[in-house]
Design an enzyme around this catalytic site. Sequence first.
Site, PDB file in Angstrom:
ATOM      1  N   HIS A  71       0.917  -1.024   0.125  1.00 37.39           N
ATOM      2  CA  HIS A  71      -0.085   0.241   0.098  1.00 37.39           C
ATOM      3  C   HIS A  71       0.927   1.354  -0.020  1.00 37.39           C
ATOM      4  O   HIS A  71       1.614   1.408   0.995  1.00 37.39           O
ATOM      5  CB  HIS A  71      -0.996  -0.158   1.301  1.00 37.39           C
ATOM      6  CG  HIS A  71      -1.826  -1.148   1.282  1.00 37.39           C
ATOM      7  ND1 HIS A  71      -3.177  -1.030   1.806  1.00 37.39           N
ATOM      8  CD2 HIS A  71      -1.943  -2.418   0.821  1.00 37.39           C
ATOM      9  CE1 HIS A  71      -3.612  -2.166   1.685  1.00 37.39           C
ATOM     10  NE2 HIS A  71      -2.966  -2.805   1.033  1.00 37.39           N
ATOM     11  N   GLU A  74      -1.060   6.443  -1.007  1.00 38.85           N
ATOM     12  CA  GLU A  74      -2.433   6.983  -0.670  1.00 38.85           C
ATOM     13  C   GLU A  74      -2.543   8.401  -0.154  1.00 38.85           C
ATOM     14  O   GLU A  74      -3.257   9.112  -0.716  1.00 38.85           O
ATOM     15  CB  GLU A  74      -3.081   5.831   0.242  1.00 38.85           C
ATOM     16  CG  GLU A  74      -4.715   6.005   0.611  1.00 38.85           C
ATOM     17  CD  GLU A  74      -5.206   5.295   1.231  1.00 38.85           C
ATOM     18  OE1 GLU A  74      -6.549   5.099   1.310  1.00 38.85           O
ATOM     19  OE2 GLU A  74      -4.745   4.514   2.110  1.00 38.85           O
ATOM     20  N   ASP A 160     -10.717  -2.867  -0.587  1.00 38.67           N
ATOM     21  CA  ASP A 160      -9.903  -2.474   0.375  1.00 38.67           C
ATOM     22  C   ASP A 160     -10.429  -3.095   1.582  1.00 38.67           C
ATOM     23  O   ASP A 160      -9.902  -4.522   2.010  1.00 38.67           O
ATOM     24  CB  ASP A 160      -9.781  -1.146   0.648  1.00 38.67           C
ATOM     25  CG  ASP A 160      -8.650  -0.893   1.516  1.00 38.67           C
ATOM     26  OD1 ASP A 160      -7.389  -1.605   1.582  1.00 38.67           O
ATOM     27  OD2 ASP A 160      -8.494   0.541   1.962  1.00 38.67           O
TER      28      ASP A 160
END
Length: 196
Positions: A71, A74, A160
């Site tokens: 990840h 973001e 997610d």
Amino acid sequence: SLIFTASRHGEIDQIKQHVALAGIIAGQENEKALISLKDFDLAGDEKICSASQMQSYFLPIMKKCMPFSIHAGEDNPSDSIWEAVYYLNVELIGHGLTLKDNPALMEKILDRNIALEMCPSSNFQIVGFKDNYYSSTMTLEVYALKEYLDKGLAVTVNTDNPGISDTNFTKELHRACRLTHEGLSLWEILRSEEHT
């Protein structure tokens, strides 16, 4: 098949244990193996621990050519994505929202066919984007999904964390269309099908 997820919120000793177990499973994989390890994922708040800081912990399974996902980008600058690509040699980036700020890196990701796993509901909740259904969001930034598709990047739409976002795949596609100026065409929706 399994996907291991290491959390940046966890203790380093716990991450080391996950890496060691992943290494054992990866070392035993053959035609008779009961468990197949498909991916090792690094999730959680990017500000807590960067990909470059995690590289030394992941080297044992990187040497086994284990696929990595992370990840990144973001709510952190595109440097976080750069580190994922160059320090961990990832095959999939979760979110990647700030990739648009680094055209050279975008070209590298396109060239390597690194997938972007975008999560419209979670991204809307955490970062905030223009949503065509809410007039109060009209001054917010436009979601990058369509831009990435137009550039030819491998993009998937995902949930997610369905429990936190109270969502499912259908709701994610609906949200993706709402976050995109003039929506998405059927072809664009099919191109961004859920990654499994």
